[in-house]
Write a protein that holds these residues in place. Structure first.
Motif, PDB file in Angstrom:
ATOM      1  N   LEU A 172      21.399  -0.862  79.139  1.00  0.00           N
ATOM      2  CA  LEU A 172      21.830  -2.245  79.381  1.00  0.00           C
ATOM      3  C   LEU A 172      22.848  -2.673  78.317  1.00  0.00           C
ATOM      4  CD1 LEU A 172      20.912  -4.801  81.188  1.00  0.00           C
ATOM      5  CD2 LEU A 172      19.723  -5.500  79.134  1.00  0.00           C
ATOM      6  N   GLU A 180      13.263  -2.426  81.512  1.00  0.00           N
ATOM      7  CA  GLU A 180      14.662  -2.002  81.460  1.00  0.00           C
ATOM      8  C   GLU A 180      14.847  -0.966  80.366  1.00  0.00           C
ATOM      9  OE1 GLU A 180      17.527  -3.239  82.933  1.00  0.00           O
ATOM     10  OE2 GLU A 180      17.202  -5.357  83.398  1.00  0.00           O
ATOM     11  N   ASP A 202      23.815 -14.540  85.117  1.00  0.00           N
ATOM     12  CA  ASP A 202      22.466 -14.011  84.913  1.00  0.00           C
ATOM     13  C   ASP A 202      22.034 -13.420  86.256  1.00  0.00           C
ATOM     14  OD1 ASP A 202      20.152 -14.883  82.582  1.00  0.00           O
ATOM     15  OD2 ASP A 202      19.390 -14.083  84.482  1.00  0.00           O
ATOM     16  N   LEU A 227      23.261 -21.697  75.409  1.00  0.00           N
ATOM     17  CA  LEU A 227      24.567 -21.470  74.757  1.00  0.00           C
ATOM     18  C   LEU A 227      25.679 -22.229  75.478  1.00  0.00           C
ATOM     19  CD1 LEU A 227      24.092 -17.700  74.021  1.00  0.00           C
ATOM     20  CD2 LEU A 227      24.945 -19.314  72.327  1.00  0.00           C
ATOM     21  N   HIS A 275      16.011 -18.237  86.677  1.00  0.00           N
ATOM     22  CA  HIS A 275      16.682 -18.674  85.449  1.00  0.00           C
ATOM     23  C   HIS A 275      17.937 -19.484  85.796  1.00  0.00           C
ATOM     24  CE1 HIS A 275      14.680 -15.186  83.002  1.00  0.00           C
ATOM     25  NE2 HIS A 275      13.820 -16.041  83.519  1.00  0.00           N
ATOM     26  N   SER A 304      18.557 -19.908  80.500  1.00  0.00           N
ATOM     27  CA  SER A 304      18.455 -21.337  80.823  1.00  0.00           C
ATOM     28  C   SER A 304      19.673 -22.138  80.353  1.00  0.00           C
ATOM     29  CB  SER A 304      17.168 -21.905  80.225  1.00  0.00           C
ATOM     30  OG  SER A 304      17.187 -21.759  78.821  1.00  0.00           O
ATOM     31  N   ALA A 305      20.734 -21.446  79.945  1.00  0.00           N
ATOM     32  CA  ALA A 305      22.053 -22.058  79.655  1.00  0.00           C
ATOM     33  C   ALA A 305      22.148 -22.774  78.307  1.00  0.00           C
ATOM     34  CB  ALA A 305      22.492 -22.987  80.785  1.00  0.00           C
ATOM     35  N   ILE A 359      24.908  -7.348  85.233  1.00  0.00           N
ATOM     36  CA  ILE A 359      25.863  -6.681  84.331  1.00  0.00           C
ATOM     37  C   ILE A 359      26.185  -5.265  84.840  1.00  0.00           C
ATOM     38  CG2 ILE A 359      24.139  -5.724  82.709  1.00  0.00           C
ATOM     39  CD1 ILE A 359      27.332  -7.257  81.447  1.00  0.00           C
ATOM     40  N   ASN A 385      18.900 -13.409  87.350  1.00  0.00           N
ATOM     41  CA  ASN A 385      17.583 -13.908  87.741  1.00  0.00           C
ATOM     42  C   ASN A 385      17.718 -15.308  88.375  1.00  0.00           C
ATOM     43  OD1 ASN A 385      15.060 -15.376  87.467  1.00  0.00           O
ATOM     44  ND2 ASN A 385      14.328 -13.667  86.229  1.00  0.00           N
ATOM     45  N   PHE A 396      24.337 -13.072  80.329  1.00  0.00           N
ATOM     46  CA  PHE A 396      22.874 -13.230  80.273  1.00  0.00           C
ATOM     47  C   PHE A 396      22.528 -14.685  79.917  1.00  0.00           C
ATOM     48  CE2 PHE A 396      23.475  -8.787  78.441  1.00  0.00           C
ATOM     49  CZ  PHE A 396      23.264  -8.124  79.643  1.00  0.00           C
ATOM     50  N   SER A 397      22.950 -15.607  80.759  1.00  0.00           N
ATOM     51  CA  SER A 397      22.920 -17.025  80.396  1.00  0.00           C
ATOM     52  C   SER A 397      21.534 -17.665  80.391  1.00  0.00           C
ATOM     53  CB  SER A 397      23.853 -17.807  81.316  1.00  0.00           C
ATOM     54  OG  SER A 397      23.617 -17.459  82.660  1.00  0.00           O
ATOM     55  N   ILE A 448      11.320 -10.326  78.478  1.00  0.00           N
ATOM     56  CA  ILE A 448      12.493 -10.103  79.306  1.00  0.00           C
ATOM     57  C   ILE A 448      12.794  -8.618  79.398  1.00  0.00           C
ATOM     58  CG2 ILE A 448      15.009 -10.465  79.322  1.00  0.00           C
ATOM     59  CD1 ILE A 448      14.255 -13.364  78.505  1.00  0.00           C
ATOM     60  N   LEU A 461      21.077 -11.310  73.951  1.00  0.00           N
ATOM     61  CA  LEU A 461      20.748 -10.116  74.746  1.00  0.00           C
ATOM     62  C   LEU A 461      19.263 -10.057  75.104  1.00  0.00           C
ATOM     63  CD1 LEU A 461      22.743  -7.281  72.933  1.00  0.00           C
ATOM     64  CD2 LEU A 461      23.439  -8.654  74.884  1.00  0.00           C
ATOM     65  N   PRO A 462      18.971  -9.535  76.290  1.00  0.00           N
ATOM     66  CA  PRO A 462      17.556  -9.347  76.639  1.00  0.00           C
ATOM     67  C   PRO A 462      16.904  -8.398  75.638  1.00  0.00           C
ATOM     68  CG  PRO A 462      18.987  -8.937  78.525  1.00  0.00           C
ATOM     69  CD  PRO A 462      19.869  -9.051  77.329  1.00  0.00           C
TER      70      PRO A 462
HETATM   71  C1  LIG Z   1      17.167 -13.513  76.193  1.00  0.00           C
HETATM   72  S1  LIG Z   1      17.451 -14.152  77.794  1.00  0.00           S
HETATM   73  C2  LIG Z   1      18.719 -15.326  77.558  1.00  0.00           C
HETATM   74  C3  LIG Z   1      18.139 -16.642  77.182  1.00  0.00           C
HETATM   75  C4  LIG Z   1      19.162 -17.736  77.066  1.00  0.00           C
HETATM   76  N1  LIG Z   1      20.020 -17.589  75.914  1.00  0.00           N
HETATM   77  C5  LIG Z   1      18.467 -19.101  77.016  1.00  0.00           C
HETATM   78  O1  LIG Z   1      18.595 -19.782  76.011  1.00  0.00           O
HETATM   79  O2  LIG Z   1      17.767 -19.419  77.940  1.00  0.00           O
HETATM   80  C6  LIG Z   1      18.258 -12.838  78.576  1.00  0.00           C
HETATM   81  C7  LIG Z   1      18.648 -13.086  80.026  1.00  0.00           C
HETATM   82  O3  LIG Z   1      19.234 -11.883  80.525  1.00  0.00           O
HETATM   83  C8  LIG Z   1      18.996 -11.828  81.907  1.00  0.00           C
HETATM   84  N2  LIG Z   1      19.197 -10.438  82.349  1.00  0.00           N
HETATM   85  C9  LIG Z   1      18.403  -9.352  82.117  1.00  0.00           C
HETATM   86  N3  LIG Z   1      18.941  -8.256  82.667  1.00  0.00           N
HETATM   87  C10 LIG Z   1      20.102  -8.629  83.268  1.00  0.00           C
HETATM   88  C11 LIG Z   1      21.125  -7.940  83.987  1.00  0.00           C
HETATM   89  N4  LIG Z   1      21.004  -6.624  84.235  1.00  0.00           N
HETATM   90  N5  LIG Z   1      22.211  -8.627  84.429  1.00  0.00           N
HETATM   91  C12 LIG Z   1      22.313  -9.973  84.215  1.00  0.00           C
HETATM   92  N6  LIG Z   1      21.363 -10.685  83.536  1.00  0.00           N
HETATM   93  C13 LIG Z   1      20.279 -10.025  83.069  1.00  0.00           C
HETATM   94  C14 LIG Z   1      17.570 -12.347  82.059  1.00  0.00           C
HETATM   95  O4  LIG Z   1      17.342 -12.832  83.373  1.00  0.00           O
HETATM   96  C15 LIG Z   1      17.532 -13.438  80.990  1.00  0.00           C
HETATM   97  O5  LIG Z   1      17.757 -14.700  81.552  1.00  0.00           O
END
Ligand SMILES: C[S@@+](CC[C@H](N)C(=O)[O-])C[C@H]1O[C@@H](n2cnc3c(N)ncnc32)[C@H](O)[C@@H]1O
Length: 349
Positions: free
Chosen positions: A276, A271, A216, A198, A221, A195-196, A245, A218, A192-193, A267, A261-262
């Motif tokens: 998830l 879901e 990710d 981490l 993103h 905007s990267a 995922i 999206n 769930f990267s 976000i 985690l979302p």
């Molecule tokens: C809390 S955000 C992460 C933010 C990141 N740490 C940052 O600093 O930008 C959670 C991410 O999970 C992604 N996401 C949600 N459901 C997903 C899935 N089923 N599979 C992969 N990525 C998913 C979203 O698109 C979102 O970018």
């Protein structure tokens, strides 16, 4: 000790104290002299460049403290503030164009005379959203006059092209990575990267990592993450994949896995978080190397904890954080530091 001698004040997110202390202990010339809530004070370091490089700290200030330093006293002894201004602008002329004074009674004649001094002496313009942030505040019996040493908080990194809604605070990302024992790791996965944040913090702090991958689902993103990675100069180092995922992407096994985690409003609104999180935990228990670290950040920690307790993963420790969001609401997320449970070895004779 001269009570009004200059000090460095560092402010951090509630719950990150041990991470901040660990980071500071890596610099022999930084000495903590006192703590107050979520701030700590250091002996004044001549070289502010070291302070500006701290990654676990949200904001850094130069301050002078004294029981006499109320606004009236400062307005009659303006050189006290002038000394602070000159210290932060020393190698940084031109970085500050505007200023703001935070102080009770900011319309009072004393504070207005201080503002006039800032305008006339340093050519700065007073503005609500300012580069130079001056404060005159009282804590207990002591007054503190201080200035933030950088126009933007230290937690706002240069690599962020645009802030993604739901992006992680970069001091928290630094903390998550520092709990992964990355000094001894080769491979790093960020699930769930977004905007990267981490991935970039890991790439910048741990050049020893041979493999840095994130995924990710999206597109937007991923595209924003690519721009941030490029700005950070890590385009050759970090791989990003568009994966879901729920498809259990086959990317190999990793010494460290991190995830923000979302959760919440912005976000995955529709879901089923529990489902998830279940997929996430199952995925991690298959892809984490034995002896490796999984470090996860979420506000929905009850859901996560319940699922982890029924899995092959064990929780080593948790950190409880607290901070204010941009919409002035308190968030109380947790960081989970985990590993794989040791498998029972049954010897067949
Ligand atoms: C809390 S955000 C992460 C933010 C990141 N740490 C940052 O600093 O930008 C959670 C991410 O999970 C992604 N996401 C949600 N459901 C997903 C899935 N089923 N599979 C992969 N990525 C998913 C979203 O698109 C979102 O970018």
């Amino acid at each position: 000790m001269n009570e009004s001698k200059l000090k460095i004040k560092l402010a951090f997110i509630t719950g990150l104290r041990e991470i901040v202390f660990n980071e500071i202990s890596q610099y022999a010339n930084l000495h903590v002299i006192k703590e107050e809530g979520d701030s700590l004070y250091l002996d004044f370091a001549q070289d502010l460049a070291v302070i500006k490089r701290l990654r676990s700290v949200s904001r850094a200030y130069i301050v002078a403290q004294n029981s006499k330093y109320n606004p009236l006293y400062i307005s009659n002894h303006k050189s006290i503030l002038g000394n602070l201004v000159e210290t932060i602008t020393d190698k940084n002329k031109g970085a500050f164009k505007t200023f703001k004074i935070t102080c009770a009674g900011s319309d009072s004649p004393e504070v207005r005379s201080i503002a006039e001094y800032m305008q006339k002496t340093y050519g700065l313009t007073e503005k609500e959203e300012a580069d130079m942030k001056v404060h005159i505040v009282k804590s207990g019996e002591i007054w503190e006059v201080g200035i933030q040493i950088t126009p933007r908080p230290l937690s706002v990194r240069d690599y962020k092209i645009k802030n993604m809604s739901g992006a992680m605070d970069s001091t928290i990302a630094y903390a998550v990575n520092s709990l992964c024992e990355l000094e001894n790791a080769n491979s790093y996965l960020n699930v769930f990267s977004g905007s990267a944040t981490l991935l970039i913090e890991a790439g910048q702090c741990y050049p020893n990592l041979k493999q840095l991958i994130g995924f990710d689902n999206n597109k937007k993103h991923i595209s924003l993450a690519m721009q941030n990675i490029k700005k950070a100069g890590l385009i050759k180092k970090i791989q990003l994949k568009e994966k879901d995922i729920f498809d259990k992407p086959d990317l190999g096994k990793f010494d460290a896995i991190t995830s923000d985690l979302p959760f919440g409003m912005t976000i995955s609104k529709n879901e089923d978080l529990e489902n998830l999180y279940r997929y996430f935990v199952e995925y991690c228990q298959e892809t984490l190397n034995h002896g490796g670290r999984l470090v996860v950040y979420t506000s929905e920690y009850e859901i996560l904890k319940k699922i982890i307790l029924g899995s092959k993963i064990k929780i080593v420790k948790t950190l409880e954080l607290k901070f204010m969001t941009s919409v002035n609401a308190y968030l109380r997320p947790k960081i989970f530091v985990c590993g794989l449970k040791k498998e029972l070895c049954i010897k067949v004779i």
